[in-house]
Motif scaffolding. Structure first.
Motif, PDB file in Angstrom:
ATOM      1  N   ILE A 106       0.840  -1.195   0.000  1.00 16.46           N
ATOM      2  CA  ILE A 106       0.000   0.000   0.000  1.00 16.46           C
ATOM      3  C   ILE A 106       0.874   1.242   0.000  1.00 16.46           C
ATOM      4  O   ILE A 106       1.842   1.336   0.758  1.00 16.46           O
ATOM      5  N   VAL A 107       0.517   2.205  -0.853  1.00 16.85           N
ATOM      6  CA  VAL A 107       1.157   3.511  -0.886  1.00 16.85           C
ATOM      7  C   VAL A 107       0.070   4.533  -0.566  1.00 16.85           C
ATOM      8  O   VAL A 107      -0.918   4.641  -1.297  1.00 16.85           O
ATOM      9  N   LEU A 108       0.228   5.247   0.534  1.00 18.18           N
ATOM     10  CA  LEU A 108      -0.739   6.273   0.943  1.00 18.18           C
ATOM     11  C   LEU A 108      -0.194   7.629   0.545  1.00 18.18           C
ATOM     12  O   LEU A 108       0.863   8.043   1.038  1.00 18.18           O
ATOM     13  N   ASN A 109      -0.890   8.314  -0.339  1.00 20.39           N
ATOM     14  CA  ASN A 109      -0.435   9.615  -0.786  1.00 20.39           C
ATOM     15  C   ASN A 109      -1.507  10.652  -0.475  1.00 20.39           C
ATOM     16  O   ASN A 109      -2.430  10.853  -1.253  1.00 20.39           O
ATOM     17  N   TYR A 110      -1.345  11.281   0.656  1.00 22.97           N
ATOM     18  CA  TYR A 110      -2.257  12.342   1.085  1.00 22.97           C
ATOM     19  C   TYR A 110      -1.474  13.645   1.216  1.00 22.97           C
ATOM     20  O   TYR A 110      -1.703  14.446   2.100  1.00 22.97           O
ATOM     21  N   GLU A 111      -0.505  13.845   0.290  1.00 24.83           N
ATOM     22  CA  GLU A 111       0.346  15.025   0.346  1.00 24.83           C
ATOM     23  C   GLU A 111      -0.403  16.304  -0.014  1.00 24.83           C
ATOM     24  O   GLU A 111       0.053  17.396   0.299  1.00 24.83           O
ATOM     25  N   ARG A 134       3.872   0.607   2.464  1.00 19.10           N
ATOM     26  CA  ARG A 134       5.261   0.815   2.028  1.00 19.10           C
ATOM     27  C   ARG A 134       5.671   2.280   2.088  1.00 19.10           C
ATOM     28  O   ARG A 134       6.808   2.585   2.388  1.00 19.10           O
ATOM     29  N   GLU A 135       4.753   3.159   1.724  1.00 18.61           N
ATOM     30  CA  GLU A 135       5.079   4.584   1.672  1.00 18.61           C
ATOM     31  C   GLU A 135       3.898   5.394   2.196  1.00 18.61           C
ATOM     32  O   GLU A 135       2.751   5.019   1.978  1.00 18.61           O
ATOM     33  N   ILE A 136       4.226   6.489   2.868  1.00 17.25           N
ATOM     34  CA  ILE A 136       3.189   7.405   3.351  1.00 17.25           C
ATOM     35  C   ILE A 136       3.636   8.828   3.038  1.00 17.25           C
ATOM     36  O   ILE A 136       4.767   9.208   3.342  1.00 17.25           O
ATOM     37  N   ALA A 137       2.744   9.602   2.435  1.00 11.59           N
ATOM     38  CA  ALA A 137       2.911  11.044   2.268  1.00 11.59           C
ATOM     39  C   ALA A 137       1.645  11.654   2.854  1.00 11.59           C
ATOM     40  O   ALA A 137       0.547  11.394   2.372  1.00 11.59           O
ATOM     41  N   PHE A 138       1.799  12.444   3.914  1.00  9.90           N
ATOM     42  CA  PHE A 138       0.629  12.977   4.621  1.00  9.90           C
ATOM     43  C   PHE A 138       0.846  14.445   4.943  1.00  9.90           C
ATOM     44  O   PHE A 138       1.908  14.842   5.406  1.00  9.90           O
ATOM     45  N   ARG A 139      -0.192  15.241   4.696  1.00 14.07           N
ATOM     46  CA  ARG A 139      -0.203  16.653   5.090  1.00 14.07           C
ATOM     47  C   ARG A 139      -1.471  16.877   5.904  1.00 14.07           C
ATOM     48  O   ARG A 139      -2.565  16.525   5.456  1.00 14.07           O
ATOM     49  N   GLY A 140      -1.300  17.436   7.080  1.00 12.61           N
ATOM     50  CA  GLY A 140      -2.464  17.673   7.916  1.00 12.61           C
ATOM     51  C   GLY A 140      -2.169  18.601   9.076  1.00 12.61           C
ATOM     52  O   GLY A 140      -1.033  19.009   9.309  1.00 12.61           O
ATOM     53  N   SER A 141      -3.210  18.911   9.811  1.00 11.02           N
ATOM     54  CA  SER A 141      -3.083  19.765  10.991  1.00 11.02           C
ATOM     55  C   SER A 141      -4.228  19.454  11.942  1.00 11.02           C
ATOM     56  O   SER A 141      -5.172  18.739  11.594  1.00 11.02           O
ATOM     57  N   GLY A 142      -4.137  19.983  13.131  1.00 10.23           N
ATOM     58  CA  GLY A 142      -5.205  19.874  14.112  1.00 10.23           C
ATOM     59  C   GLY A 142      -5.610  18.453  14.429  1.00 10.23           C
ATOM     60  O   GLY A 142      -4.772  17.565  14.576  1.00 10.23           O
ATOM     61  N   SER A 143      -6.932  18.225  14.483  1.00 15.15           N
ATOM     62  CA  SER A 143      -7.440  16.903  14.862  1.00 15.15           C
ATOM     63  C   SER A 143      -7.100  15.835  13.823  1.00 15.15           C
ATOM     64  O   SER A 143      -6.912  14.674  14.165  1.00 15.15           O
ATOM     65  N   PRO A 157       6.393  -2.646   9.545  1.00 23.48           N
ATOM     66  CA  PRO A 157       7.608  -3.376   9.199  1.00 23.48           C
ATOM     67  C   PRO A 157       8.111  -3.223   7.767  1.00 23.48           C
ATOM     68  O   PRO A 157       9.306  -3.396   7.529  1.00 23.48           O
ATOM     69  N   VAL A 158       7.257  -2.880   6.814  1.00 18.92           N
ATOM     70  CA  VAL A 158       7.721  -2.748   5.429  1.00 18.92           C
ATOM     71  C   VAL A 158       7.746  -1.291   4.956  1.00 18.92           C
ATOM     72  O   VAL A 158       8.000  -1.028   3.780  1.00 18.92           O
ATOM     73  N   LEU A 159       7.509  -0.358   5.863  1.00 17.22           N
ATOM     74  CA  LEU A 159       7.503   1.060   5.505  1.00 17.22           C
ATOM     75  C   LEU A 159       8.896   1.486   5.048  1.00 17.22           C
ATOM     76  O   LEU A 159       9.882   1.283   5.757  1.00 17.22           O
ATOM     77  N   GLU A 160       8.961   2.057   3.859  1.00 16.52           N
ATOM     78  CA  GLU A 160      10.228   2.490   3.287  1.00 16.52           C
ATOM     79  C   GLU A 160      10.432   3.994   3.393  1.00 16.52           C
ATOM     80  O   GLU A 160      11.558   4.460   3.478  1.00 16.52           O
ATOM     81  N   SER A 161       9.332   4.756   3.356  1.00 15.61           N
ATOM     82  CA  SER A 161       9.475   6.202   3.471  1.00 15.61           C
ATOM     83  C   SER A 161       8.208   6.834   4.039  1.00 15.61           C
ATOM     84  O   SER A 161       7.106   6.330   3.849  1.00 15.61           O
ATOM     85  N   LEU A 162       8.417   7.926   4.728  1.00 18.11           N
ATOM     86  CA  LEU A 162       7.322   8.701   5.314  1.00 18.11           C
ATOM     87  C   LEU A 162       7.624  10.168   5.093  1.00 18.11           C
ATOM     88  O   LEU A 162       8.706  10.649   5.445  1.00 18.11           O
ATOM     89  N   GLU A 163       6.672  10.855   4.498  1.00 17.77           N
ATOM     90  CA  GLU A 163       6.779  12.293   4.304  1.00 17.77           C
ATOM     91  C   GLU A 163       5.614  12.905   5.074  1.00 17.77           C
ATOM     92  O   GLU A 163       4.452  12.698   4.716  1.00 17.77           O
ATOM     93  N   LEU A 164       5.910  13.634   6.113  1.00 24.70           N
ATOM     94  CA  LEU A 164       4.891  14.161   7.009  1.00 24.70           C
ATOM     95  C   LEU A 164       5.009  15.679   7.067  1.00 24.70           C
ATOM     96  O   LEU A 164       6.036  16.209   7.488  1.00 24.70           O
ATOM     97  N   CYS A 165       3.978  16.359   6.607  1.00 21.90           N
ATOM     98  CA  CYS A 165       3.946  17.818   6.652  1.00 21.90           C
ATOM     99  C   CYS A 165       2.778  18.258   7.518  1.00 21.90           C
ATOM    100  O   CYS A 165       1.664  17.794   7.343  1.00 21.90           O
ATOM    101  N   HIS A 166       3.084  19.144   8.445  1.00 21.97           N
ATOM    102  CA  HIS A 166       2.002  19.698   9.266  1.00 21.97           C
ATOM    103  C   HIS A 166       1.932  21.184   8.985  1.00 21.97           C
ATOM    104  O   HIS A 166       2.927  21.842   8.715  1.00 21.97           O
ATOM    105  N   SER A 167       0.730  21.695   9.013  1.00 21.05           N
ATOM    106  CA  SER A 167       0.535  23.111   8.694  1.00 21.05           C
ATOM    107  C   SER A 167       0.041  23.878   9.912  1.00 21.05           C
ATOM    108  O   SER A 167      -0.760  24.776   9.807  1.00 21.05           O
ATOM    109  N   ILE A 188      10.779  12.429   6.233  1.00 22.74           N
ATOM    110  CA  ILE A 188      10.889  13.863   5.991  1.00 22.74           C
ATOM    111  C   ILE A 188       9.738  14.518   6.738  1.00 22.74           C
ATOM    112  O   ILE A 188       8.581  14.142   6.551  1.00 22.74           O
ATOM    113  N   ILE A 189      10.062  15.473   7.603  1.00 19.66           N
ATOM    114  CA  ILE A 189       9.023  16.198   8.343  1.00 19.66           C
ATOM    115  C   ILE A 189       9.188  17.678   8.007  1.00 19.66           C
ATOM    116  O   ILE A 189      10.288  18.219   8.099  1.00 19.66           O
TER     117      ILE A 189
END
Length: 194
Positions: A106-111, A134-143, A157-167, A188-189
């Protein structure tokens, strides 16, 4: 030009007695052995410029909806065909379908951000499959960010990358103690408010 090697016996089986060409193209293609179908599907996959395109509706998903034989061939060869579920705000899969599919990565792209409570619920539901993400790209804030962080207090266990942006302006993001169960993929945060 691409050359595909096919077992001679498989080709003979397809051609039948003396290379009979009568009948519709559909009846002939249904006689193709699985090995030949996979070669064709793999060649089709290589025609996509980006893996994201192959893993969307016009790629393997389209092939798997032609007939049962093709669906079984595609899903049984998920590793060879590099199948992944790309989930975004606009491309999501319901829980019932998720349970019926083989355990695809699974690749989650919520950038682009998570806009509604329903979007938040969908990403939290996908994060329950932590052994497949395997991959997560997430942008969010608050709740929404709080829900995301709470859902990631387990090992991936199989996560290769995480991109986390908070606003959220004015503070640095504090990750929970058990964030990702202590695993450390490439992270990446960023603070999108700066």
């Amino acid at each position: 030009m691409m050359t595909t090697h096919v077992d001679a016996r498989a080709l003979e089986q397809f051609q039948g007695n003396g290379g009979d060409t009568e009948g519709s193209p559909i009846s002939r293609i249904n006689k193709l052995p699985g090995e030949v179908l996979l070669e064709i599907f793999d060649s089709y996959r290589k025609g996509f410029k980006y893996i994201k395109q192959w893993n969307r509706i016009d790629g393997w998903f389209k092939l798997s909806h032609v007939c049962r034989k093709w669906r079984e061939a595609v899903l049984a060869s998920s590793s060879r065909l590099d199948l992944r579920l790309f989930l975004t705000v606009s491309h999501h899969i319901n829980a019932a379908l998720m349970r019926r599919l083989p355990p695809l990565p699974i690749v989650l792209n919520y950038e682009m951000g998570v806009r509604t409570a329903r979007d938040h619920d969908r990403i939290v539901a996908a994060l329950k499959y932590c052994d497949r993400v395997r991959e997560i790209a997430f942008r969010g804030s608050g709740s929404g960010l709080d829900k995301f962080l709470k859902a990631t207090k387990r090992s991936f266990p199989v996560l290769e990358s995480l991109e986390l942006c908070h606003s959220s302006s004015g503070f640095d993001l504090k990750l929970p103690h058990k964030f990702l169960g202590g695993s450390a993929p490439f992270i990446i945060i960023c603070n999108g408010a700066r």
